[in-house]
Design an enzyme around this catalytic site. Structure first.
Site, short mmCIF file in Angstrom:
data_model
loop_
_atom_site.label_atom_id
_atom_site.label_comp_id
_atom_site.label_asym_id
_atom_site.label_seq_id
_atom_site.Cartn_x
_atom_site.Cartn_y
_atom_site.Cartn_z
N LYS A 112 32.76 36.12 48.07
CA LYS A 112 34.14 35.57 48.69
C LYS A 112 33.00 35.46 50.20
O LYS A 112 33.01 34.29 50.86
CB LYS A 112 35.15 36.85 49.30
CG LYS A 112 35.59 36.66 47.82
CD LYS A 112 37.17 37.57 48.63
CE LYS A 112 38.26 37.26 47.54
NZ LYS A 112 39.88 38.00 47.75
N LYS A 195 39.39 29.60 37.00
CA LYS A 195 40.43 30.32 37.28
C LYS A 195 41.82 29.40 37.72
O LYS A 195 41.09 28.89 39.19
CB LYS A 195 40.40 31.75 37.36
CG LYS A 195 41.53 32.75 37.34
CD LYS A 195 41.43 34.21 37.83
CE LYS A 195 42.85 34.64 37.79
NZ LYS A 195 42.58 36.48 38.36
N LYS A 198 45.14 30.12 43.62
CA LYS A 198 45.75 29.34 45.03
C LYS A 198 45.23 28.88 46.46
O LYS A 198 45.89 27.96 46.76
CB LYS A 198 47.34 30.84 46.61
CG LYS A 198 47.90 31.47 44.96
CD LYS A 198 48.17 33.03 45.61
CE LYS A 198 47.06 33.63 46.23
NZ LYS A 198 47.28 35.37 46.09
#
Length: 335
Positions: A112, A195, A198
């Site tokens: 991240k 994947k 969101k």
């Protein structure tokens, strides 16, 4: 000791089909056999910048999604994390006994933060400790986890063990992963190697739980495929990630083995398969979307449900925190 589940999802963006098939649908099944605590982990969402108004709405929406999917807020405890301040307090206490080396091994921070890790907030680095506090605060015995959270659950077990050893106690149980057989890993509708997320820039990459029937049909129709007919065996999916993703979604939604779905559509074109997949998806997600919208239309009732859940959660959490204080030698005012 009774079997107790703790699990939660961050209120960032709309929840999607991957969240439902990979997590929430399984939680619904757990209600029969476990004491369940389900949380909207809004403190975890703060590890990256958030728009306050959007975060508030998303917190209610995630809670509404839990209920719309079949989680009973009366039978289970449902609340938002920030409404129970003991999460953050225990997170600090556990952080004080967690070696930096353990956190340095966490791969999700590296993914991240990327090359900007020196500019990342402390919360993004240390949030696995808060996740451990979420679990240990309720003496949860089992935690449903996906592939991306297994490492964090191992850390929670390590922290519990370290606390117990340091203070000569068996106070915190070591939570066990709750596994549901073959995981339903839902991939992007635009790229079968990634994947479903969101945060993907393209809304056409995912099926949101808020999507209506027309939107679902359009997204399924536009989903990326390849130039070949559908295969006649599981082995035939090798090197065909988009075909594998759509067939896996169909199998999961229909509760059929993948091999059976492949046999039903062997040699057929994607156009006919997509029509059936669209109808199936609408039949499952449509009623959930309707119920979700009904719940979101009454935010005061949602807030009441969450507040009641927070009271019930706090009743469990307070004695655990008090005992932790005592074990660590922290002086507190006496009633």
């Amino acid at each position: 000791m009774s079997k107790r589940i703790f699990s939660g999802i961050q209120p960032t963006h709309h929840l999607h089909l991957g969240n439902y098939l990979g997590a929430v649908r399984n939680w619904v099944k757990l209600q029969a056999d476990f004491e369940c605590i389900f949380c909207v982990v809004d403190l975890h969402a703060l590890t990256v910048p958030q728009d306050p108004a959007a975060l508030l709405k998303a917190t209610r929406e995630v809670a509404a999604t839990y209920i719309a999917a079949g989680i009973d807020p009366e039978k289970n405890i449902l609340f938002n994390q920030s409404a129970v301040p003991t999460h953050a307090t225990l997170g600090w206490l556990l952080g004080c006994i967690t070696p930096l080396g353990w956190l340095n091994r966490m791969t999700q921070f590296k993914e991240k933060a990327g090359k900007q890790k020196d500019m990342a907030g402390l919360g993004l680095y240390s949030y696995p400790v808060l996740m451990a506090a979420d679990i240990l605060l309720y003496h949860a015995t089992h935690v449903p986890v996906g592939e991306d959270q297994k490492q964090h659950l191992e850390l929670a077990r390590d922290i519990a063990g370290a606390f117990n050893r340091q203070f000569g106690t068996e106070f915190f149980p070591l939570p066990e992963p709750q596994i549901f057989g073959a995981a339903t890993r839902v991939m992007s509708l635009r790229d079968g190697t990634k994947k479903m997320s969101k945060s993907d820039e393209s809304d056409y990459s995912r099926l949101n739980v808020t999507d209506d029937a027309d939107t679902i049909a359009l997204k399924v129709k536009k989903a990326k495929t390849d130039l070949f007919p559908l295969p006649d065996s599981v082995e035939g999916l090798e090197g065909r990630p988009e075909a594998a993703n759509l067939l896996n979604i169909f199998a999961a939604l229909s509760d059929k083995p993948l091999a059976e779905v492949i046999a039903d559509y062997a040699g057929k074109e994607f156009s006919a398969f997509k029509r059936d997949l669209s109808d199936l998806t609408v039949s499952v997600m449509g009623p959930m979307s309707v119920r979700l919208n009904q719940l979101m239309a009454d935010p005061a009732e949602l807030d009441r449900i969450l507040a009641r859940g927070a009271e019930r959660a706090q009743a469990i959490a307070t004695p655990v925190l008090d005992k932790t204080y005592d074990l660590m030698g922290l002086l507190r005012p006496k009633a």
